[in-house]
Design a protein around this motif. Structure first.
Motif, PDB file in Angstrom:
ATOM      1  N   VAL A  92       3.294  -0.459   8.716  1.00 40.70           N
ATOM      2  CA  VAL A  92       4.645   0.397   8.265  1.00 40.70           C
ATOM      3  C   VAL A  92       4.781   0.802   7.207  1.00 40.70           C
ATOM      4  O   VAL A  92       4.979   1.925   6.276  1.00 40.70           O
ATOM      5  CB  VAL A  92       5.981   1.254   9.235  1.00 40.70           C
ATOM      6  CG1 VAL A  92       6.487   1.016   8.553  1.00 40.70           C
ATOM      7  CG2 VAL A  92       5.167   0.937  10.764  1.00 40.70           C
ATOM      8  N   SER A  93       4.042  -0.454   6.177  1.00 41.79           N
ATOM      9  CA  SER A  93       4.766  -0.099   4.800  1.00 41.79           C
ATOM     10  C   SER A  93       3.354  -0.039   4.362  1.00 41.79           C
ATOM     11  O   SER A  93       3.448   0.261   2.872  1.00 41.79           O
ATOM     12  CB  SER A  93       4.398  -1.501   4.468  1.00 41.79           C
ATOM     13  OG  SER A  93       3.604  -2.056   4.634  1.00 41.79           O
ATOM     14  N   CYS A  94       2.095   0.413   4.578  1.00 40.05           N
ATOM     15  CA  CYS A  94       2.042   1.530   4.323  1.00 40.05           C
ATOM     16  C   CYS A  94       1.623   3.413   3.878  1.00 40.05           C
ATOM     17  O   CYS A  94       1.010   3.951   3.462  1.00 40.05           O
ATOM     18  CB  CYS A  94       0.820   1.051   4.878  1.00 40.05           C
ATOM     19  SG  CYS A  94      -0.522  -0.116   4.514  1.00 40.05           S
ATOM     20  N   ILE A  95       2.647   3.177   4.570  1.00 39.04           N
ATOM     21  CA  ILE A  95       2.844   4.925   4.994  1.00 39.04           C
ATOM     22  C   ILE A  95       4.358   5.284   4.544  1.00 39.04           C
ATOM     23  O   ILE A  95       5.401   4.424   4.011  1.00 39.04           O
ATOM     24  CB  ILE A  95       3.756   4.812   6.402  1.00 39.04           C
ATOM     25  CG1 ILE A  95       2.503   4.757   7.467  1.00 39.04           C
ATOM     26  CG2 ILE A  95       4.069   6.691   6.410  1.00 39.04           C
ATOM     27  CD1 ILE A  95       2.732   5.061   8.641  1.00 39.04           C
ATOM     28  N   ILE A 124       9.635  11.226  11.764  1.00 36.41           N
ATOM     29  CA  ILE A 124      10.069   9.485  12.845  1.00 36.41           C
ATOM     30  C   ILE A 124      10.180   8.798  11.798  1.00 36.41           C
ATOM     31  O   ILE A 124      10.581   9.266  10.015  1.00 36.41           O
ATOM     32  CB  ILE A 124       7.933  10.064  13.124  1.00 36.41           C
ATOM     33  CG1 ILE A 124       8.666   8.089  13.596  1.00 36.41           C
ATOM     34  CG2 ILE A 124       7.186   9.868  11.375  1.00 36.41           C
ATOM     35  CD1 ILE A 124       6.794   7.826  14.106  1.00 36.41           C
ATOM     36  N   THR A 125      10.780   7.350  12.213  1.00 36.39           N
ATOM     37  CA  THR A 125      12.003   6.007  11.086  1.00 36.39           C
ATOM     38  C   THR A 125      10.280   5.960  11.226  1.00 36.39           C
ATOM     39  O   THR A 125      10.190   5.945  11.549  1.00 36.39           O
ATOM     40  CB  THR A 125      12.875   6.542  11.650  1.00 36.39           C
ATOM     41  OG1 THR A 125      12.570   6.099  12.921  1.00 36.39           O
ATOM     42  CG2 THR A 125      14.065   7.701  11.488  1.00 36.39           C
ATOM     43  N   PRO A 126      10.615   4.368   9.928  1.00 39.65           N
ATOM     44  CA  PRO A 126       9.827   3.370  10.560  1.00 39.65           C
ATOM     45  C   PRO A 126      10.173   2.050  11.390  1.00 39.65           C
ATOM     46  O   PRO A 126       9.096   1.976  11.600  1.00 39.65           O
ATOM     47  CB  PRO A 126      10.517   2.297   8.827  1.00 39.65           C
ATOM     48  CG  PRO A 126      10.890   3.873   7.664  1.00 39.65           C
ATOM     49  CD  PRO A 126      11.950   4.713   8.435  1.00 39.65           C
ATOM     50  N   MET A 154       0.620  -1.525   0.211  1.00 39.93           N
ATOM     51  CA  MET A 154       0.230  -0.079  -0.242  1.00 39.93           C
ATOM     52  C   MET A 154       0.865   1.698  -0.092  1.00 39.93           C
ATOM     53  O   MET A 154       0.167   2.527   0.029  1.00 39.93           O
ATOM     54  CB  MET A 154      -0.550   0.091   1.814  1.00 39.93           C
ATOM     55  CG  MET A 154      -2.428  -0.662   0.992  1.00 39.93           C
ATOM     56  SD  MET A 154      -3.218   0.536  -0.205  1.00 39.93           S
ATOM     57  CE  MET A 154      -4.960  -0.104   0.178  1.00 39.93           C
ATOM     58  N   GLY A 155       1.598   1.073   0.516  1.00 44.78           N
ATOM     59  CA  GLY A 155       2.607   2.428   0.548  1.00 44.78           C
ATOM     60  C   GLY A 155       3.555   2.468  -0.564  1.00 44.78           C
ATOM     61  O   GLY A 155       3.045   3.780  -1.274  1.00 44.78           O
ATOM     62  N   ALA A 156       3.560   1.579  -1.943  1.00 42.71           N
ATOM     63  CA  ALA A 156       4.469   2.019  -3.368  1.00 42.71           C
ATOM     64  C   ALA A 156       3.015   2.678  -4.289  1.00 42.71           C
ATOM     65  O   ALA A 156       2.984   3.674  -4.874  1.00 42.71           O
ATOM     66  CB  ALA A 156       4.753   0.879  -3.593  1.00 42.71           C
ATOM     67  N   LEU A 213      -1.856   7.509   8.390  1.00 43.16           N
ATOM     68  CA  LEU A 213      -1.896   6.751   9.360  1.00 43.16           C
ATOM     69  C   LEU A 213      -0.556   7.234   9.912  1.00 43.16           C
ATOM     70  O   LEU A 213      -0.185   7.421  11.138  1.00 43.16           O
ATOM     71  CB  LEU A 213      -1.381   5.236   8.904  1.00 43.16           C
ATOM     72  CG  LEU A 213      -2.543   4.521   8.849  1.00 43.16           C
ATOM     73  CD1 LEU A 213      -1.955   3.112   7.841  1.00 43.16           C
ATOM     74  CD2 LEU A 213      -2.766   3.986   9.898  1.00 43.16           C
ATOM     75  N   SER A 214       0.752   7.783   9.388  1.00 44.18           N
ATOM     76  CA  SER A 214       1.796   8.221   9.632  1.00 44.18           C
ATOM     77  C   SER A 214       1.347  10.029  10.007  1.00 44.18           C
ATOM     78  O   SER A 214       2.541  10.036  11.229  1.00 44.18           O
ATOM     79  CB  SER A 214       2.379   9.487   8.151  1.00 44.18           C
ATOM     80  OG  SER A 214       1.754  10.247   7.394  1.00 44.18           O
TER      81      SER A 214
END
Lengths: 439, 439
Positions: A146-149, A158-160, A87-89, A338-339
């Motif tokens: 986190v992969s959605c962001i 903020i880092t992953p 979803m992030g991509a 989310l982020s």
């Protein structure tokens, strides 16, 4: 599942003639016709349809509709799985189109359109998993979330890895909070009593009705005239007392110094927050106001016009807000929300979503449920806006009991509008509009 | 004069297929088709027509065209005089439409559309006064100029009184600078040699041609790959030496910390500025980068994607930029540009306008002439971008001699495109596009 293909994406211009009754009037938005660019994603499975909308207030909805159509080519023809598996991509792909990006980037019309499409994809995803959106999110692992962001432009805040750490710290107690929410519901506040266009008597009546319904948090519109604001705040405090919270909303009416002076006068009535005191783009201005009003016990709230995660990042970095008011469709849909939820948690600022309009209450209940269960793990200072408008047009309208949102249980993002309502309110040829235009 | 009425406003979608040759390619914008939403204001005087455009890069131009049409009702039917006699009120009226404001506010598509219309009004105004736009502005009194500005949201940085004071302090020496400009022209820099898509040999050839033409300031695109940037900067420094200025432009490619690290590597080649190191919305991020790179002698420049005067105000307040790069049509037209020129003067930051694209060079020469003559009164660190693209389509193209803009003398804002060019490049049915689509 893996063979579901996005066959088409259609967009409708839906408008409700709310300006006739001055519902929703405030200092800046004097005559809104609550509206939506309403997206439907059609798939190869005729039982599986995704809906998403972005909220607008009348003129200009057609511009957002056309922007949705410009983005359409990025999703049509793809499999649902190819879009949901990263979803992030997918979000980066939609927001980074090499030509459309110019007319944003990530703000205004093109970002509102992005939200409608991204939210429709999440609706589709949740329906395909047969879960309400909030539960789909709650059931994801920290790594999946986190992969959605898209962390572009926010890694200095903020880092992953930090985001995963936040989510992991609340993992073990999640089920407890899910059970609590299903039993008690999500605390909300009402804006129904405080629009500028209402008479004193109507304000009193609405306050009394709201008290009867169990509300403990009230918000009113201010800004145009300080004496009028004093009069209206006095009426409301007489009705609700000082044991309940009262918030005020200026809808961007003031310059920085005007905001400070005006709010010093209103501090007599102990407002809990001042919302949108000035330009939504003025991070440093909000910080100045926040500093000046802190001694009066008034917090600054903003976000309904905050364009994207980069702006929220700075509001947090600059200590400019005490309340973070995400908007479900001015931000570019669920992914970007989310982020912001995670950044707000890191900066220890409560998220109190903007709602009202059309469909916003239906949307944000999912976001705040997820926020509480998986991110913040506390209800302290966290309340979700509720406005009693236009819910009857939704297939699964939000439900309020005793001033709290009852968690939705139907699959999806609760944003599907009834077919009859769509037909009646389509602009300019729906029956409601042909009738209005005859008057 | 007083009876000139705005009869109609038409908008055309004009696109040039520049992506075929990779002219204009950079880290973020890999395949732009330089485009414009082109506005024509028709009046009751058939000899008096106003033109304005907003620059876009292909897909999405149709969305901006529709936004122009949405704003149209705000000007059609009014007299020219009623709009020009209080330009500040006119601008506020166009940017504050109670419903259209929601889809901005003052940013993205609706603000790009605002710029096209506002600039067309100024073109019309200047033509009705039979002056080039820069001269119309130069001939205004300080009070008249300040009345063109909407000070909403910027009074904490500059007041109308301060703006009048700045303009008055340069009044007596204005004619001297007008004469100087007519004699010497306005210093410019070239971006023609440094697009990412070009081969090393093409870069060398373009550098040598530019040196022959008298250029002393060069800008190249960087960002995607540090080794590639080092190689290209080395080639260019070998061609132009170190006595000439070299600037680099990352087109928003990096996060804050990436920008700092990447630029430390490139500092070997003594870049004068780093342009758009990160998100155009990240005021605090630019401030962090500016602080980190100051010891290396590298200044931060940004502005071509800066949404409005509120964002520029903060870039100035936060010491985030050493060079202020206004855009003639991302800001909401001439009025908002005036406010930024005055704020930059107050904060002692040089304005070096963004240009290139289609029509931007034609526009910004007027703005920088006015800035020098009436606002800054100095040329120190002030250079205007020039890109050698698409000027042949304009009725009065800008003229460069020895790396300097020759002040335009024809009435108006120099933005009228030739009728044949409009017909050929109208999207999607102009002959250029029917031919491209056949290939």
């Amino acid at each position: 599942m893996s063979e579901v293909i996005i066959n088409d994406l259609t967009v409708r211009d839906i408008r409700f003639p709310t300006s006739i009754e001055l519902s929703g009037s405030d200092a800046m938005n004097v005559d809104p016709d609550y509206s939506a660019a309403y997206v439907t994603i059609h798939t190869s499975d005729t039982d599986l349809v995704g809906h998403g909308l972005t909220f607008t207030i009348g003129r200009g909805t057609e511009v957002v509709v056309l922007a949705c159509k410009a983005l359409k080519y990025l999703v049509v023809g793809k499999t649902l799985k190819s879009l949901t598996q990263d979803m992030g991509a997918t979000w980066r792909m939609i927001t980074s189109d090499s030509q459309l990006r110019w007319i944003g980037p990530e703000k205004g019309v093109i970002h509102l359109a992005t939200a409608a499409i991204v939210n429709a994809l999440w609706d589709l995803y949740a329906k395909s998993e047969k879960k309400p959106l909030w539960k789909l999110l709650v059931d994801m692992t920290p790594e999946e979330l986190v992969s959605c962001i898209d962390f572009r432009y926010i890694t200095d805040a903020i880092t992953p890895q930090e985001a995963i750490h936040i989510l992991k710290s609340n993992q073990d107690s999640k089920n407890q909070r899910v059970a609590e929410m299903l039993k008690d519901g999500l605390p909300a506040y009402t804006t129904s009593a405080g629009w500028l266009g209402y008479s004193d008597d109507k304000i009193k009546t609405l306050c009394r009705e709201a008290l009867d319904q169990g509300w403990n948090y009230f918000k009113i519109k201010v800004g145009r005239d300080v004496n009028d604001d004093v009069r209206r705040m006095r009426i409301i405090r007489e009705e609700i007392g000082y044991e309940r919270k009262l918030m005020v909303d200026a809808n961007q009416w003031w310059d920085v110094n005007e905001a400070i002076e005006h709010m010093k006068v209103l501090s007599e009535f102990k407002p809990w927050w001042i919302e949108e005191p000035t330009s939504p783009d003025d991070i440093l201005g909000h910080a100045t106001i926040a500093k000046a009003l802190a001694p009066y016990g008034i917090g600054v709230a903003t976000g309904e016009h905050c364009a994207n995660r980069v702006m929220f990042k700075q509001l947090l970095q600059a200590n400019a807000i005490k309340f973070c008011q995400i908007d479900s469709c001015r931000l570019g849909g669920v992914n970007e929300v989310l982020s912001v939820l995670l950044m707000a948690k890191k900066f220890n600022i409560p998220v109190c979503p903007h709602a009202g309009g059309v469909g916003l209450c239906e949307y944000v209940q999912h976001l705040s449920l997820f926020d509480y269960v998986s991110v913040s793990a506390t209800l302290e200072d966290r309340i979700v806006e509720y406005v009693d408008h236009l819910h009857e047009h939704f297939v699964n309208p939000c439900v309020i009991v005793n001033g709290k949102y009852v968690p939705p249980t139907e699959p999806g993002y609760s944003i599907t509008i009834r077919e009859q309502s769509l037909n009646d309110h389509e602009y300019p040829n729906g029956s409601v509009w042909t009738r209005v235009n005859q008057i």
